[in-house]
Design an enzyme around this catalytic site. Sequence first.
Site, PDB file in Angstrom:
ATOM      1  N   SER A  50       0.811  -1.218   0.000  1.00 23.52           N
ATOM      2  CA  SER A  50       0.000   0.000   0.000  1.00 23.52           C
ATOM      3  C   SER A  50       0.844   1.267   0.000  1.00 23.52           C
ATOM      4  O   SER A  50       0.382   2.322  -0.462  1.00 23.52           O
ATOM      5  CB  SER A  50      -0.926   0.003   1.217  1.00 23.52           C
ATOM      6  OG  SER A  50      -0.184  -0.134   2.421  1.00 23.52           O
ATOM      7  N   GLY A  87      -1.934  -4.222   1.066  1.00 23.25           N
ATOM      8  CA  GLY A  87      -2.009  -5.432   1.865  1.00 23.25           C
ATOM      9  C   GLY A  87      -1.060  -6.530   1.431  1.00 23.25           C
ATOM     10  O   GLY A  87      -1.005  -7.597   2.064  1.00 23.25           O
ATOM     11  N   ASN A 116       4.179  -5.490   5.589  1.00 25.05           N
ATOM     12  CA  ASN A 116       3.040  -6.250   6.122  1.00 25.05           C
ATOM     13  C   ASN A 116       3.491  -7.548   6.787  1.00 25.05           C
ATOM     14  O   ASN A 116       2.828  -8.028   7.720  1.00 25.05           O
ATOM     15  CB  ASN A 116       2.036  -6.541   5.007  1.00 25.05           C
ATOM     16  CG  ASN A 116       1.298  -5.285   4.568  1.00 25.05           C
ATOM     17  OD1 ASN A 116       0.815  -4.525   5.389  1.00 25.05           O
ATOM     18  ND2 ASN A 116       1.246  -5.059   3.265  1.00 25.05           N
ATOM     19  N   HIS A 200       0.379   5.171   6.801  1.00 27.14           N
ATOM     20  CA  HIS A 200       0.533   5.571   5.407  1.00 27.14           C
ATOM     21  C   HIS A 200       0.831   7.066   5.296  1.00 27.14           C
ATOM     22  O   HIS A 200       0.100   7.884   5.852  1.00 27.14           O
ATOM     23  CB  HIS A 200      -0.736   5.233   4.616  1.00 27.14           C
ATOM     24  CG  HIS A 200      -1.035   3.767   4.596  1.00 27.14           C
ATOM     25  ND1 HIS A 200      -1.901   3.175   5.490  1.00 27.14           N
ATOM     26  CD2 HIS A 200      -0.566   2.781   3.797  1.00 27.14           C
ATOM     27  CE1 HIS A 200      -1.959   1.868   5.242  1.00 27.14           C
ATOM     28  NE2 HIS A 200      -1.159   1.607   4.215  1.00 27.14           N
TER      29      HIS A 200
END
Length: 222
Positions: A50, A87, A116, A200
């Site tokens: 992401s 993800g 992740n 983010h």
Amino acid sequence: MQAGYAVVRRRAQWWLALVVMTFMQALLAQPAPRAATAATTKTVLVMGDSLSAGYGLGPNEGWVPLTAARIAREKPGWKVVNASISGETSAGGASRIGAQLQRLKPAVVVIELGANDGLRGLPLDQTRANLEKMITASQAAGARVLLLGMQMPPNLGRTYTEGFASLYSALARQYHTAFVPFFLQPIAGDRANFQADNLHPTTEVQPQIRDFVWPALAPLLK
């Protein structure tokens, strides 16, 4: 006799004119050749999560599309394909890399994966093996590799966080890739640089990430 010869000559000239006309029509009907630059365009493939897919951002606001725009200005003959997925784990990237290499035949592969894995506390050996598969597959396909490293927050424990960071540098040394140890380094120290999820980066700091990655990427665009 001479009259007969003149008739034959006129017929020959007529047939020659017809042949030339037919040839020209066929030539004009052919599609125009593509510009030379289109045939020589090289691809930068970005395989990320992401952070590279642009989570929470507009389609042209993330560091990858900003990098693509800079490449278009400064490195004609190159294009960027962003195959990043929000993800995505290193296992997902490893499972997809073969098809992407075969389809796109990139000259450069940028690997931004593993965050992740770390947030889920996955085994470091597993993450390393997946990233190694992506690097070796890319190099075997003739692509140059840029590995973008990631770091984990200290709450995961010193052993894990240090091991996580070091696996990137170890892979970069072993396979002689271009390398950015922590690609969020210029913006990581300020909470205001992140969206509400604290994971983010915001739109405003994406140019800083682009410019931080650029010195490692630009030498590969040759």
